[in-house]
Design a protein around this motif. Structure first.
Motif, PDB file in Angstrom:
ATOM      1  N   PRO A 249       0.649 -56.735 146.556  1.00  0.00           N
ATOM      2  CA  PRO A 249       0.372 -55.975 146.410  1.00  0.00           C
ATOM      3  C   PRO A 249       0.617 -54.540 146.738  1.00  0.00           C
ATOM      4  O   PRO A 249      -0.100 -53.190 146.825  1.00  0.00           O
ATOM      5  N   ASN A 250       1.801 -54.166 145.746  1.00  0.00           N
ATOM      6  CA  ASN A 250       2.437 -52.836 145.426  1.00  0.00           C
ATOM      7  C   ASN A 250       2.921 -52.765 144.112  1.00  0.00           C
ATOM      8  O   ASN A 250       2.574 -51.756 143.618  1.00  0.00           O
ATOM      9  N   SER A 251       3.004 -53.516 142.946  1.00  0.00           N
ATOM     10  CA  SER A 251       3.144 -53.721 141.939  1.00  0.00           C
ATOM     11  C   SER A 251       2.119 -53.302 141.613  1.00  0.00           C
ATOM     12  O   SER A 251       2.552 -52.701 140.001  1.00  0.00           O
ATOM     13  N   GLY A 252       0.892 -53.333 141.630  1.00  0.00           N
ATOM     14  CA  GLY A 252       0.077 -52.857 140.364  1.00  0.00           C
ATOM     15  C   GLY A 252      -0.191 -51.455 140.207  1.00  0.00           C
ATOM     16  O   GLY A 252      -0.838 -50.930 139.820  1.00  0.00           O
ATOM     17  N   HIS A 253       0.193 -51.237 141.988  1.00  0.00           N
ATOM     18  CA  HIS A 253      -0.058 -49.257 141.833  1.00  0.00           C
ATOM     19  C   HIS A 253       0.090 -48.699 140.587  1.00  0.00           C
ATOM     20  O   HIS A 253      -0.054 -48.104 140.269  1.00  0.00           O
ATOM     21  N   PRO A 254       2.006 -48.363 140.676  1.00  0.00           N
ATOM     22  CA  PRO A 254       2.578 -48.046 139.217  1.00  0.00           C
ATOM     23  C   PRO A 254       2.122 -48.661 137.876  1.00  0.00           C
ATOM     24  O   PRO A 254       2.009 -48.019 137.138  1.00  0.00           O
ATOM     25  N   GLU A 255       1.902 -50.183 138.085  1.00  0.00           N
ATOM     26  CA  GLU A 255       1.648 -50.840 136.522  1.00  0.00           C
ATOM     27  C   GLU A 255       0.182 -49.867 136.034  1.00  0.00           C
ATOM     28  O   GLU A 255      -0.213 -49.753 134.921  1.00  0.00           O
ATOM     29  N   ALA A 256      -0.263 -49.675 137.184  1.00  0.00           N
ATOM     30  CA  ALA A 256      -2.132 -49.122 136.726  1.00  0.00           C
ATOM     31  C   ALA A 256      -1.744 -48.178 136.090  1.00  0.00           C
ATOM     32  O   ALA A 256      -2.745 -47.427 135.481  1.00  0.00           O
ATOM     33  N   ALA A 257      -1.471 -47.619 137.224  1.00  0.00           N
ATOM     34  CA  ALA A 257      -0.706 -45.171 136.898  1.00  0.00           C
ATOM     35  C   ALA A 257      -0.552 -45.658 135.117  1.00  0.00           C
ATOM     36  O   ALA A 257      -0.604 -44.654 134.685  1.00  0.00           O
ATOM     37  N   MET A 258       0.814 -46.581 134.863  1.00  0.00           N
ATOM     38  CA  MET A 258       1.303 -46.388 133.452  1.00  0.00           C
ATOM     39  C   MET A 258       0.657 -46.517 132.872  1.00  0.00           C
ATOM     40  O   MET A 258       0.727 -46.150 131.551  1.00  0.00           O
ATOM     41  N   ALA A 259      -0.068 -47.626 132.588  1.00  0.00           N
ATOM     42  CA  ALA A 259      -1.038 -48.600 131.916  1.00  0.00           C
ATOM     43  C   ALA A 259      -2.014 -47.524 131.731  1.00  0.00           C
ATOM     44  O   ALA A 259      -2.639 -47.185 130.174  1.00  0.00           O
ATOM     45  N   GLY A 260      -2.729 -46.815 132.624  1.00  0.00           N
ATOM     46  CA  GLY A 260      -3.651 -45.235 132.201  1.00  0.00           C
ATOM     47  C   GLY A 260      -2.708 -44.161 131.664  1.00  0.00           C
ATOM     48  O   GLY A 260      -3.777 -43.806 130.807  1.00  0.00           O
ATOM     49  N   ALA A 261      -2.087 -44.218 132.052  1.00  0.00           N
ATOM     50  CA  ALA A 261      -1.251 -42.681 131.159  1.00  0.00           C
ATOM     51  C   ALA A 261      -0.302 -43.195 129.533  1.00  0.00           C
ATOM     52  O   ALA A 261      -1.187 -42.294 129.249  1.00  0.00           O
ATOM     53  N   LEU A 262      -0.184 -44.193 129.817  1.00  0.00           N
ATOM     54  CA  LEU A 262      -0.492 -44.426 127.761  1.00  0.00           C
ATOM     55  C   LEU A 262      -1.565 -44.966 127.597  1.00  0.00           C
ATOM     56  O   LEU A 262      -1.225 -44.662 126.036  1.00  0.00           O
ATOM     57  N   GLY A 263      -2.562 -45.475 128.173  1.00  0.00           N
ATOM     58  CA  GLY A 263      -3.378 -45.996 127.121  1.00  0.00           C
ATOM     59  C   GLY A 263      -3.359 -46.886 126.656  1.00  0.00           C
ATOM     60  O   GLY A 263      -4.016 -47.722 125.559  1.00  0.00           O
ATOM     61  N   ILE A 264      -2.439 -48.286 127.330  1.00  0.00           N
ATOM     62  CA  ILE A 264      -2.296 -49.217 127.006  1.00  0.00           C
ATOM     63  C   ILE A 264      -2.616 -50.701 128.210  1.00  0.00           C
ATOM     64  O   ILE A 264      -3.354 -50.423 129.090  1.00  0.00           O
ATOM     65  N   LEU A 265      -2.800 -51.547 127.655  1.00  0.00           N
ATOM     66  CA  LEU A 265      -3.146 -52.863 128.301  1.00  0.00           C
ATOM     67  C   LEU A 265      -1.467 -53.561 128.332  1.00  0.00           C
ATOM     68  O   LEU A 265      -1.023 -54.127 127.731  1.00  0.00           O
ATOM     69  N   LEU A 266      -1.439 -54.091 129.946  1.00  0.00           N
ATOM     70  CA  LEU A 266      -0.157 -54.426 130.505  1.00  0.00           C
ATOM     71  C   LEU A 266      -0.940 -55.648 130.686  1.00  0.00           C
ATOM     72  O   LEU A 266      -2.278 -56.049 130.975  1.00  0.00           O
ATOM     73  N   GLY A 267       0.074 -56.996 131.041  1.00  0.00           N
ATOM     74  CA  GLY A 267      -0.553 -57.567 132.173  1.00  0.00           C
ATOM     75  C   GLY A 267      -0.789 -58.954 130.964  1.00  0.00           C
ATOM     76  O   GLY A 267      -0.926 -58.833 129.622  1.00  0.00           O
TER      77      GLY A 267
END
Length: 322
Positions: A249-267
């Motif tokens: 319920p928590n990890s997706g929040h900073p990961e999504a922000a980081m992925a968007g800021a860097l313009g990359i795909l995580l997961g």
């Protein structure tokens, strides 16, 4: 006066972490917490065989270790301030310093980056193994970069913003209690069958403790993208779209922000203990993570930390001055 002293203490804590990190020769409360958990877990397994009793014992353990950490820090500070106020403030700074991990997080990520730049996948795999719990023996360069950036995002919350938040709210006792919760989750809060009962309470308590910090971290990462001229709008768009995709319920929040800021795909596919798990993809598939993205993730963490320090100092000054 009290607010100013706490603000000064917070600045000293952050400066110590930024310059010193976590020298291995120094005694560290988290290691003591880990030793306590390691002693308690086999006792629970040996004495309780039913799932219900192990779950009850796990609940007690999840309360005992953070509670003990809080009381030990509170008692030590109380005694130190009785001896002399300056001694109390010094202990406040030392204990608070042990709860932050920004320098260590950046150092581990730099080690991965330099190994990748040197073309040594073996060293890069070994370096990233200190940051993640997944299997690293067969990771490609892209997978190593992804693992590093995902760890950077999650630990920006767990190792930097969350302990700083709890330092502001409740001083070192509350911050150390949080670190105990976080340590319990990392050691026994697994979802596999062997830890389902013993670690259930620890995992739930960690989820609760990180509800606010994870969302604050995501917001700080989005704002940080502006200061390094990254894609702020994309960071916000991906965060809103993908933050709830993660199993946590928590990890997706900073990961999504980081992925968007860097313009990359995580997961994506991730192997734990020989078993491949398909993690939801976060971000846009236009760019896969590469070694060049690692320093950018480190920059975003440091900028987020810097903004958080300013907010923490202002809040501590105003709150304690009321």
């Amino acid at each position: 006066m009290v607010g100013c002293m706490i603000a000064v203490n917070l600045l000293a804590v952050c400066a110590l972490d930024g310059f010193l990190g976590d020298p291995r020769w120094m005694p560290h409360p988290v290691r003591w917490m880990g030793a306590c958990i390691n002693r308690c877990e086999p006792v629970i397994r040996n004495r309780f065989t039913s799932g219900a009793m192990r779950r009850i014992a796990g609940i007690l353990l999840a309360l005992f270790v953070p509670g003990l950490s809080f009381l030990a820090a509170w008692g030590a500070l109380k005694l130190a301030f009785l001896v002399h106020p300056w001694f109390g403030h010094l202990l406040w700074i030392v204990l608070g310093y042990t709860t932050l991990a920004a320098k260590d997080l950046a150092s581990h990520a730099w080690a991965v980056y330099h190994s990748l730049c040197a073309g040594s996948l073996r060293e890069a795999r070994q370096a990233v193994s200190f940051m993640v719990g997944r299997d690293t023996e067969r990771l490609t360069e892209t997978e190593i970069s992804r693992a590093t950036i995902e760890s950077m995002a999650e630990n920006t919350s767990d190792g930097v913003i969350a302990p700083l938040l709890y330092l502001v709210v409740g001083g070192p006792p509350l911050a150390l209690a949080y670190k105990a919760v976080n340590t319990l989750d990392s050691m026994i809060g697994h979802r596999d069958a062997s830890y389902r009962d013993i670690g259930w309470a620890s995992a739930k308590l960690d989820d609760f403790a990180n509800l606010i910090p994870s969302r604050m971290s995501a917001g700080l990462l989005v704002v940080s993208a502006y200061f390094r001229h990254a894609a702020v709008a994309n960071a916000w768009r991906i965060y809103r779209r993908d933050c709830a995709k993660h199993a946590s319920p928590n990890s997706g929040h900073p990961e999504a922000a980081m992925a968007g800021a860097l313009g990359i795909l995580l997961g994506g596919p991730t192997v734990y203990n020989g078993v491949q798990i398909e993690r939801p993809q976060i971000g846009d598939p236009a760019n896969v993570p590469q070694a060049r993205h690692v320093p950018l993730a480190i920059e975003l963490m440091w900028i987020s930390f810097g903004i958080a320090i300013v907010l923490a100092v202002v809040f501590a000054t105003l709150w304690n001055g009321l």
